[in-house]
Design an enzyme around this catalytic site. Structure first.
Site, PDB file in Angstrom:
ATOM      1  CB  SER A  92      -0.945  -0.009   1.196  1.00 18.88           C
ATOM      2  OG  SER A  92      -0.277  -0.413   2.351  1.00 18.88           O
ATOM      3  CG  HIS A 122      -2.828  -0.678  -3.308  1.00 24.59           C
ATOM      4  ND1 HIS A 122      -2.991   0.651  -3.023  1.00 24.59           N
ATOM      5  CD2 HIS A 122      -3.037  -1.330  -2.134  1.00 24.59           C
ATOM      6  CE1 HIS A 122      -3.279   0.797  -1.749  1.00 24.59           C
ATOM      7  NE2 HIS A 122      -3.321  -0.390  -1.197  1.00 24.59           N
ATOM      8  CD  GLU A 127      -3.166   3.564  -5.850  1.00 23.46           C
ATOM      9  OE1 GLU A 127      -3.077   2.941  -4.774  1.00 23.46           O
ATOM     10  OE2 GLU A 127      -3.069   4.802  -5.908  1.00 23.46           O
ATOM     11  CG  ASN A 164      -2.915   4.095   1.366  1.00 21.49           C
ATOM     12  OD1 ASN A 164      -4.010   4.166   1.925  1.00 21.49           O
ATOM     13  ND2 ASN A 164      -2.382   2.957   0.996  1.00 21.49           N
TER      14      ASN A 164
HETATM   15  N1  CAA Z   1     -17.211 -10.423   1.514  1.00 16.93           N
HETATM   16  C1  CAA Z   1     -18.340 -10.490   0.811  1.00 16.93           C
HETATM   17  N2  CAA Z   1     -19.304  -9.541   0.861  1.00 16.93           N
HETATM   18  C2  CAA Z   1     -19.103  -8.498   1.681  1.00 16.93           C
HETATM   19  C3  CAA Z   1     -17.933  -8.351   2.457  1.00 16.93           C
HETATM   20  C4  CAA Z   1     -16.956  -9.380   2.351  1.00 16.93           C
HETATM   21  N3  CAA Z   1     -15.810  -9.360   3.048  1.00 16.93           N
HETATM   22  N4  CAA Z   1     -18.016  -7.208   3.159  1.00 16.93           N
HETATM   23  C5  CAA Z   1     -19.179  -6.624   2.820  1.00 16.93           C
HETATM   24  N5  CAA Z   1     -19.835  -7.402   1.930  1.00 16.93           N
HETATM   25  C6  CAA Z   1     -21.108  -7.097   1.263  1.00 16.93           C
HETATM   26  C7  CAA Z   1     -22.329  -7.283   2.141  1.00 16.93           C
HETATM   27  O1  CAA Z   1     -22.825  -8.600   2.064  1.00 16.93           O
HETATM   28  C8  CAA Z   1     -23.303  -6.270   1.531  1.00 16.93           C
HETATM   29  O2  CAA Z   1     -23.902  -6.770   0.337  1.00 16.93           O
HETATM   30  P1  CAA Z   1     -25.351  -6.225  -0.183  1.00 16.93           P
HETATM   31  O3  CAA Z   1     -25.300  -4.712  -0.122  1.00 16.93           O
HETATM   32  O4  CAA Z   1     -25.456  -6.742  -1.570  1.00 16.93           O
HETATM   33  O5  CAA Z   1     -26.315  -6.807   0.768  1.00 16.93           O
HETATM   34  C9  CAA Z   1     -22.400  -5.139   1.096  1.00 16.93           C
HETATM   35  O6  CAA Z   1     -21.083  -5.695   0.957  1.00 16.93           O
HETATM   36  C10 CAA Z   1     -22.401  -4.038   2.110  1.00 16.93           C
HETATM   37  O7  CAA Z   1     -22.014  -4.575   3.379  1.00 16.93           O
HETATM   38  P2  CAA Z   1     -22.754  -4.279   4.753  1.00 16.93           P
HETATM   39  O8  CAA Z   1     -24.224  -4.113   4.530  1.00 16.93           O
HETATM   40  O9  CAA Z   1     -22.313  -5.286   5.755  1.00 16.93           O
HETATM   41  O10 CAA Z   1     -22.131  -2.946   5.287  1.00 16.93           O
HETATM   42  P3  CAA Z   1     -21.917  -1.586   4.559  1.00 16.93           P
HETATM   43  O11 CAA Z   1     -23.049  -1.243   3.663  1.00 16.93           O
HETATM   44  O12 CAA Z   1     -21.518  -0.651   5.640  1.00 16.93           O
HETATM   45  O13 CAA Z   1     -20.642  -1.847   3.640  1.00 16.93           O
HETATM   46  C11 CAA Z   1     -18.332  -1.743   3.337  1.00 16.93           C
HETATM   47  C12 CAA Z   1     -19.443  -2.322   4.169  1.00 16.93           C
HETATM   48  C13 CAA Z   1     -18.361  -2.368   1.935  1.00 16.93           C
HETATM   49  C14 CAA Z   1     -17.024  -2.146   4.026  1.00 16.93           C
HETATM   50  C15 CAA Z   1     -18.521  -0.190   3.232  1.00 16.93           C
HETATM   51  O14 CAA Z   1     -18.685   0.351   4.499  1.00 16.93           O
HETATM   52  C16 CAA Z   1     -17.371   0.497   2.563  1.00 16.93           C
HETATM   53  O15 CAA Z   1     -17.295   0.555   1.350  1.00 16.93           O
HETATM   54  N6  CAA Z   1     -16.464   1.058   3.381  1.00 16.93           N
HETATM   55  C17 CAA Z   1     -15.263   1.735   2.882  1.00 16.93           C
HETATM   56  C18 CAA Z   1     -14.214   0.713   2.575  1.00 16.93           C
HETATM   57  C19 CAA Z   1     -12.954   1.345   2.088  1.00 16.93           C
HETATM   58  O16 CAA Z   1     -12.769   2.545   2.030  1.00 16.93           O
HETATM   59  N7  CAA Z   1     -11.993   0.478   1.730  1.00 16.93           N
HETATM   60  C20 CAA Z   1     -10.689   0.911   1.307  1.00 16.93           C
HETATM   61  C21 CAA Z   1      -9.785   0.932   2.476  1.00 16.93           C
HETATM   62  S1  CAA Z   1      -8.175   1.421   2.012  1.00 16.93           S
HETATM   63  C22 CAA Z   1      -7.443   0.015   1.524  1.00 16.93           C
HETATM   64  O17 CAA Z   1      -7.951  -1.050   1.593  1.00 16.93           O
HETATM   65  C23 CAA Z   1      -6.085   0.130   0.953  1.00 16.93           C
HETATM   66  C24 CAA Z   1      -4.973   0.505   1.815  1.00 16.93           C
HETATM   67  O18 CAA Z   1      -3.883   0.514   1.299  1.00 16.93           O
HETATM   68  C25 CAA Z   1      -5.084   0.874   3.218  1.00 16.93           C
END
Ligand code: CAA
Length: 282
Positions: A118, A139, A151, A189
């Protein structure tokens, strides 16, 4: 695109990457030195697939077939003739250099070596191999099965051919690739982490509560989750490591990690994975 892929590291990112390639038909070898991490990784994959089956967008048979395509191994030497290796081990430059140097010795000349790093320089990782043209950043975002972005980071010597293969591979698993050049933090990031770090400063200075800060960003800016909850999802140690890489790599004090972030990490409050970060998890 790639009918077989090796993924190194069975943690949150590695198991998500393995699941995603397997879901699109690739045979996946998931490698981790820790048997315990492999077992936890498989459990996470099963849990993630079960969610999709429950939702009705995947049949139980397809979920079983996906799991069936994933083999695991605790030995790096078991990676032999695969066209693509995706590394997702701990974010430490010395560990990655060791892994890439070994992969370079044991994989055939055509194998592309990708890193899910990352923030660590792809150019530096590539320099530990004799094939820097075939080393690239891939990424993924957490949770990998859900997030659309990959990415793609070109190191100094990454070839156009390698980049084209990785763009096509990302599209074949229905991700959207975006190219970035090799600067600390890349794009994702460089933009995300200062926001998270600033949210931690707001908490430390008592500007608002953890819920207040997260609600402002959720309801005021339509973010799916607040920055403190997101930091917990990513891992506070990972956030701190990335801030350190940007602080030293870009030399600007605007990237200095918040002391409260350091204190939480020192206390072992790493977020969701340790049961406690800015929030508590069951
Ligand atoms: N596997 C399968 N399905 C999943 C899942 C997983 N691990 N996590 C979530 N889901 C699915 C759920 O089943 C749900 O599906 P439906 O909408 O079709 O029913 C959907 O995703 C949404 O999940 P939730 O209802 O449980 O919760 P939510 O609506 O709050 O979504 C989230 C959860 C997808 C994590 C959302 O909050 C989100 O997009 N958050 C931001 C995530 C983000 O910014 N990620 C990047 C981080 S930075 C990074 O990763 C890189 C780095 O270098 C640090």
């Amino acid at each position: 695109m790639f009918d077989s892929v090796a993924v190194i590291g069975a943690g949150t990112m590695g198991n998500g990457i393995a699941q995603t390639f397997a879901a699109y038909g690739a045979r996946v070898l998931l490698v981790d030195v820790s048997e315990d991490a492999l077992a936890k990784g498989r459990k996470a994959i099963e849990g993630s697939l079960a969610r999709v089956v429950k939702k009705g967008t995947l049949t139980e048979a397809d979920a079983q077939a996906t799991i069936g395509r994933i083999q695991s191994s605790s030995k790096l030497e078991s990676i032999t003739d695969v066209p693509l290796v995706v590394e997702a081990v701990v974010e430490r430059a010395d560990v990655k250099a060791k892994v890439f140097s070994q992969l370079d010795r044991q994989c055939p000349a055509h194998t592309i070596l990708a890193s899910n790093t990352s923030s660590i320089s792809i150019t530096a990782i590539a320099a530990s191999t004799k094939r820097p043209d075939k080393v690239i950043g891939m990424h993924f975002m957490n949770p990998v099965p859900i997030m659309k972005l990959v990415e793609i980071i070109r190191g100094q010597e990454t070839s156009d051919e390698t980049t084209a293969h990785i763009v096509a591979a990302s599209e074949s698993i229905e991700k959207v690739p975006v190219a970035a050049n090799d600067f600390p933090g890349f794009v994702s990031n460089r933009v995300l982490m200062p926001m998270i770090n600033e949210a931690v400063f707001c908490l430390m200075e008592g500007v608002s509560t953890r819920e207040g800060i997260d609600t402002v960003m959720k309801l005021g800016m339509a973010h799916p989750m607040g920055p403190l909850a997101l930091a917990d999802l990513i891992g506070l140690d990972v956030c701190l490591d990335i801030m350190e890489v940007m602080h030293s790599g870009l030399g600007d004090d605007k990237y200095r990690p918040c002391p409260l972030l350091r204190r939480y990490v020192a206390a072992g409050r790493l977020g969701k994975k340790s049961g406690k970060g800015f929030y508590e998890y069951a």
